[in-house]
Design a protein around this motif. Structure first.
Motif, PDB file in Angstrom:
ATOM      1  N   TYR A   1       6.457 -52.457 -24.763  1.00  0.00           N
ATOM      2  CA  TYR A   1       6.697 -51.673 -23.548  1.00  0.00           C
ATOM      3  C   TYR A   1       8.184 -51.446 -23.318  1.00  0.00           C
ATOM      4  CZ  TYR A   1       1.774 -52.473 -22.367  1.00  0.00           C
ATOM      5  OH  TYR A   1       0.394 -52.502 -22.387  1.00  0.00           O
ATOM      6  N   THR A   2       8.990 -52.413 -23.729  1.00  0.00           N
ATOM      7  CA  THR A   2      10.440 -52.243 -23.630  1.00  0.00           C
ATOM      8  C   THR A   2      10.902 -51.090 -24.514  1.00  0.00           C
ATOM      9  OG1 THR A   2      10.746 -54.594 -23.163  1.00  0.00           O
ATOM     10  CG2 THR A   2      12.670 -53.382 -23.953  1.00  0.00           C
ATOM     11  N   VAL A   3      10.319 -50.991 -25.706  1.00  0.00           N
ATOM     12  CA  VAL A   3      10.644 -49.887 -26.611  1.00  0.00           C
ATOM     13  C   VAL A   3      10.331 -48.554 -25.947  1.00  0.00           C
ATOM     14  CG1 VAL A   3      10.134 -48.797 -28.835  1.00  0.00           C
ATOM     15  CG2 VAL A   3      10.258 -51.304 -28.663  1.00  0.00           C
ATOM     16  N   PHE A   4       9.128 -48.447 -25.366  1.00  0.00           N
ATOM     17  CA  PHE A   4       8.735 -47.203 -24.698  1.00  0.00           C
ATOM     18  C   PHE A   4       9.664 -46.894 -23.525  1.00  0.00           C
ATOM     19  CE2 PHE A   4       4.230 -48.097 -26.293  1.00  0.00           C
ATOM     20  CZ  PHE A   4       4.342 -47.172 -27.325  1.00  0.00           C
ATOM     21  N   TRP A   5       9.981 -47.905 -22.720  1.00  0.00           N
ATOM     22  CA  TRP A   5      10.795 -47.718 -21.522  1.00  0.00           C
ATOM     23  C   TRP A   5      12.218 -47.264 -21.875  1.00  0.00           C
ATOM     24  CZ3 TRP A   5      10.682 -47.008 -16.498  1.00  0.00           C
ATOM     25  CH2 TRP A   5      11.783 -47.323 -15.711  1.00  0.00           C
ATOM     26  N   VAL A   6      12.856 -47.982 -22.796  1.00  0.00           N
ATOM     27  CA  VAL A   6      14.223 -47.634 -23.184  1.00  0.00           C
ATOM     28  C   VAL A   6      14.264 -46.255 -23.831  1.00  0.00           C
ATOM     29  CG1 VAL A   6      16.134 -48.249 -24.718  1.00  0.00           C
ATOM     30  CG2 VAL A   6      14.967 -50.037 -23.414  1.00  0.00           C
ATOM     31  N   THR A   7      13.303 -45.967 -24.680  1.00  0.00           N
ATOM     32  CA  THR A   7      13.249 -44.660 -25.346  1.00  0.00           C
ATOM     33  C   THR A   7      13.067 -43.540 -24.327  1.00  0.00           C
ATOM     34  OG1 THR A   7      12.280 -45.677 -27.319  1.00  0.00           O
ATOM     35  CG2 THR A   7      12.045 -43.292 -27.086  1.00  0.00           C
ATOM     36  N   PHE A   8      12.212 -43.773 -23.342  1.00  0.00           N
ATOM     37  CA  PHE A   8      11.966 -42.741 -22.326  1.00  0.00           C
ATOM     38  C   PHE A   8      13.223 -42.476 -21.506  1.00  0.00           C
ATOM     39  CE2 PHE A   8      10.512 -40.827 -18.434  1.00  0.00           C
ATOM     40  CZ  PHE A   8       9.438 -40.041 -18.821  1.00  0.00           C
ATOM     41  N   VAL A   9      13.938 -43.539 -21.124  1.00  0.00           N
ATOM     42  CA  VAL A   9      15.162 -43.365 -20.342  1.00  0.00           C
ATOM     43  C   VAL A   9      16.204 -42.593 -21.142  1.00  0.00           C
ATOM     44  CG1 VAL A   9      17.103 -44.576 -19.255  1.00  0.00           C
ATOM     45  CG2 VAL A   9      14.765 -45.426 -18.935  1.00  0.00           C
ATOM     46  N   ILE A  10      16.414 -42.979 -22.386  1.00  0.00           N
ATOM     47  CA  ILE A  10      17.402 -42.291 -23.224  1.00  0.00           C
ATOM     48  C   ILE A  10      16.999 -40.841 -23.459  1.00  0.00           C
ATOM     49  CG2 ILE A  10      18.429 -42.205 -25.535  1.00  0.00           C
ATOM     50  CD1 ILE A  10      18.329 -45.255 -25.588  1.00  0.00           C
ATOM     51  N   ALA A  11      15.722 -40.615 -23.739  1.00  0.00           N
ATOM     52  CA  ALA A  11      15.250 -39.253 -24.018  1.00  0.00           C
ATOM     53  C   ALA A  11      15.401 -38.351 -22.803  1.00  0.00           C
ATOM     54  CB  ALA A  11      13.792 -39.297 -24.468  1.00  0.00           C
ATOM     55  N   SER A  12      15.087 -38.873 -21.611  1.00  0.00           N
ATOM     56  CA  SER A  12      15.189 -38.040 -20.405  1.00  0.00           C
ATOM     57  C   SER A  12      16.634 -37.636 -20.131  1.00  0.00           C
ATOM     58  CB  SER A  12      14.599 -38.780 -19.197  1.00  0.00           C
ATOM     59  OG  SER A  12      15.300 -39.979 -18.933  1.00  0.00           O
ATOM     60  N   ILE A  13      17.561 -38.572 -20.341  1.00  0.00           N
ATOM     61  CA  ILE A  13      18.979 -38.254 -20.146  1.00  0.00           C
ATOM     62  C   ILE A  13      19.442 -37.249 -21.201  1.00  0.00           C
ATOM     63  CG2 ILE A  13      21.317 -39.191 -20.178  1.00  0.00           C
ATOM     64  CD1 ILE A  13      19.809 -40.015 -17.704  1.00  0.00           C
ATOM     65  N   ALA A  14      18.977 -37.427 -22.438  1.00  0.00           N
ATOM     66  CA  ALA A  14      19.382 -36.532 -23.527  1.00  0.00           C
ATOM     67  C   ALA A  14      18.865 -35.117 -23.303  1.00  0.00           C
ATOM     68  CB  ALA A  14      18.871 -37.077 -24.861  1.00  0.00           C
ATOM     69  N   ILE A  15      17.615 -34.988 -22.908  1.00  0.00           N
ATOM     70  CA  ILE A  15      17.028 -33.663 -22.667  1.00  0.00           C
ATOM     71  C   ILE A  15      17.760 -32.973 -21.514  1.00  0.00           C
ATOM     72  CG2 ILE A  15      14.946 -32.472 -21.865  1.00  0.00           C
ATOM     73  CD1 ILE A  15      13.344 -34.636 -23.409  1.00  0.00           C
ATOM     74  N   ASN A  16      18.065 -33.728 -20.471  1.00  0.00           N
ATOM     75  CA  ASN A  16      18.808 -33.149 -19.351  1.00  0.00           C
ATOM     76  C   ASN A  16      20.200 -32.699 -19.797  1.00  0.00           C
ATOM     77  OD1 ASN A  16      19.304 -32.525 -16.539  1.00  0.00           O
ATOM     78  ND2 ASN A  16      20.586 -34.354 -16.481  1.00  0.00           N
ATOM     79  N   GLY A  17      20.827 -33.511 -20.658  1.00  0.00           N
ATOM     80  CA  GLY A  17      22.141 -33.141 -21.167  1.00  0.00           C
ATOM     81  C   GLY A  17      22.100 -31.862 -21.973  1.00  0.00           C
ATOM     82  N   LEU A  18      21.085 -31.710 -22.811  1.00  0.00           N
ATOM     83  CA  LEU A  18      20.947 -30.483 -23.596  1.00  0.00           C
ATOM     84  C   LEU A  18      20.666 -29.284 -22.706  1.00  0.00           C
ATOM     85  CD1 LEU A  18      18.830 -31.863 -26.585  1.00  0.00           C
ATOM     86  CD2 LEU A  18      21.221 -31.117 -26.651  1.00  0.00           C
ATOM     87  N   TYR A  19      19.857 -29.519 -21.657  1.00  0.00           N
ATOM     88  CA  TYR A  19      19.511 -28.436 -20.723  1.00  0.00           C
ATOM     89  C   TYR A  19      20.754 -27.911 -20.015  1.00  0.00           C
ATOM     90  CZ  TYR A  19      17.546 -26.208 -16.557  1.00  0.00           C
ATOM     91  OH  TYR A  19      17.246 -25.323 -15.545  1.00  0.00           O
ATOM     92  N   GLN A  20      21.676 -28.829 -19.697  1.00  0.00           N
ATOM     93  CA  GLN A  20      22.866 -28.438 -18.953  1.00  0.00           C
ATOM     94  C   GLN A  20      24.069 -28.177 -19.855  1.00  0.00           C
ATOM     95  OE1 GLN A  20      23.735 -30.550 -15.299  1.00  0.00           O
ATOM     96  NE2 GLN A  20      21.788 -31.616 -15.365  1.00  0.00           N
TER      97      GLN A  20
END
Length: 546
Positions: A383-402
């Motif tokens: 679950y830690t893997v899923f949680w950390v990956t989700f946090v990093i991915a959400s920030i990365a996608i937002n960064g690409l969007y902006q």
């Protein structure tokens, strides 16, 4: 390569640090037992990521938001005229926030935007460290670092200037963090019968309204919950111990407010304290009712992309808990406490009706606590893997969007080396020809940056005149303004209404001439020097140079 001259390299370094940090978090879960030294090392790594990503912004020596100039001009004024409500009225900003920013000035440090950003960042660090230890007391070190990860990622990678500037909420947020930490210590030790502990808790909470009145609902929840904890222990306590503990809670909450009352009475500003700070701020609203603003709140958050992205991991966690767990594990009361904090902080944000993005910072710690409560149901390392990956991915996608919004990216903006230099505008240069640093400068409009550029005190309590030209209490504010300016008789008066003034841009509606008593005073004792960058400069007769 000088990273200060290569913002892109600095951005890549930030992402590399973020990925390494995520790897450490995952590794620590698979490792099993983590020593105390390693736990604190992971906390330092979290804070290090935030520091790394904020470092470029910390060296920008320009105004990023008008609130910064307001806070600095008030601090500069208190450096020379130290009685609050006699020389300064911060409106929604509390006196403690202004005195806190003024502190470096007493040690000879110039009060500029860079200094303000560093003292503000210190408050942010205190808030996050307090949040970590609060989570650790409520749950565990593992949950603390995982629950705080989205908050640190959000604050580190946001490109919204409203979250990056030195907001006037930071001191109140730090105090709320310390109060939560103290409450969590009492909760963890089941120690609500400790008179010194309760005194410390309520004293910290009592400071918050004087840093920013908006933080009051949140600390009221903390104090009320502590009182409930004490009452629940009443049947098992000796009566003397109960009354001593209750007295500690009450006295801690009253000590600082009583000190403020004595201070205001001694310096003759008690009526100003009550009218302008208490009554004025409780009446502060954009005009409509709370329920209307509540209905508008989701749309407001939706327009604030970075904060919405910060919420995504929490939404995912709530959905996962509802589908996979639904366990309370004997912490239902703790959940109710966290929900009450969220409701109180939400009320504080919504009630004024002004969509100031930085108000949302009041939700960061309560949301982190909710993350912590939910994460206790997901203990397996996967679950830690899923949680950390989700946090990093959400920030990365937002960064690409902006990515295409370079104008809003502080890292790219930092490429302009001039932003690291303290700027003195042509209007301020003219003021310094007519007056000296340390003398008073009165600015009509909403442009306290002139006080900051010249390092000159305000000369009047109000460093913006919104309350003198709008609202139902204009006459009271105008009367005080005239008392102030007659007493200070500043060598220079500026009418900044126009492009350089926040909101107040129409000279016909808001120029100093619309205030008859002020017009008469300026026309009698001052002479028009000239207009520089749409700011009118007036010099007192003895300073006027023909």
């Amino acid at each position: 390569m000088n990273l200060f001259e290569s913002p892109l390299s600095w951005e890549l370094a930030g992402w590399l640090a973020f990925l390494i940090l995520g790897g450490f978090f995952i590794k620590s879960d698979y490792q099993g037992k983590v020593s105390r030294k390693e736990q604190l090392g992971l906390l330092c790594s979290l804070l290090g990521l935030l520091f790394l990503k904020r470092l470029l912004v910390l060296f920008i020596n320009r105004e990023l938001n008008p609130d910064e100039s307001q806070l600095l001009s008030q601090a500069i004024t208190l450096r020379h005229h130290p009685v609050y409500w006699k020389s300064v009225d911060g409106a929604t900003m509390g006196p403690l926030s202004c005195y806190y920013v003024a502190l470096p000035g007493y040690f000879g440090i110039p009060l500029n935007y860079m200094v303000l950003r560093w003292v503000s960042f210190l408050c942010m660090g205190v808030s996050l460290i307090s949040g970590y230890f609060t989570l650790e007391n409520f749950f565990s070190a593992r949950v603390a670092r995982l629950a705080l990860l989205p908050a640190v990622a959000f604050l580190a990678f946001t490109t919204n200037w409203d979250f990056l500037h030195a907001t006037n909420e930071q001191l109140s947020l730090a105090l709320i963090g310390l109060a939560l930490w103290q409450y969590s210590r009492l909760w963890h030790q089941n120690y609500f019968d400790s008179a010194p502990g309760l005194f410390c808790l309520s004293f910290l909470c009592s400071l918050v309204p004087f840093a920013k009145l908006q933080g009051t609902p949140t600390v009221l929840v903390i104090v009320a919950t502590a009182l409930l904890g004490l009452v629940q222990q009443y049947p098992k306590m000796p009566r003397l111990l109960f009354w001593r503990s209750l007295s500690g809670l009450i006295l801690g909450g009253l000590a600082f407010p009583l000190l403020v009352v004595l201070f205001t009475l001694a310096f003759g500003v008690f009526d100003d304290f009550i009218h302008f700070y208490i009554v004025g701020n409780f009446a502060y609203s954009a005009g409509a009712g709370f329920w209307y603003y509540l209905g508008q709140f989701p749309a407001f958050v939706g327009r604030t992309t970075d904060f919405l992205v910060y919420l995504l991991p929490t939404f995912a966690l709530v959905a996962s808990w509802a589908l996979l767990s639904r366990k309370f594990d004997g912490t239902k009361n703790l959940l109710l406490f966290i929900l009450a904090l969220l409701a109180a902080s939400g009320y504080a944000i919504i009630k004024p009706g002004n969509e100031f993005t930085h108000y949302l910072l009041y939700l960061v710690l309560p949301i982190s606590l909710l993350n912590g409560w939910l994460l206790t149901s997901f203990r397996a390392p996967v679950y830690t893997v899923f949680w950390v990956t989700f946090v990093i991915a959400s920030i990365a996608i937002n960064g690409l969007y902006q990515a295409n919004s370079s104008a809003n990216n502080p890292v790219l903006a930092y490429q302009d080396a001039s932003r690291r230099q303290f700027y003195i505008s042509p209007a301020s240069q003219k003021v310094l020809e007519l007056a000296r640093r340390g003398e008073d400068l009165v600015v009509w409009g909403w442009a306290p940056q002139y006080n900051v550029e010249t390092q000159m005190p305000q000369g009047v309590c109000d460093n913006h005149v919104i309350r003198l030209v709008m609202g139902n209490d204009r006459q009271t504010h105008r009367a005080r303004y005239m008392r102030n300016i007659i007493a200070s008789r500043p060598p220079v008066f500026l009418d900044a209404v126009g492009p350089n003034s926040t909101w107040l841009n129409d000279r016909v509606k808001y120029g100093y001439e619309t205030f008859p008593e002020l017009k008469n005073f300026i026309n009698t004792y001052y002479r028009f020097v000239g207009e520089i960058d749409n700011t009118r400069v007036f010099a007192r007769l003895d300073r006027y140079k023909n």
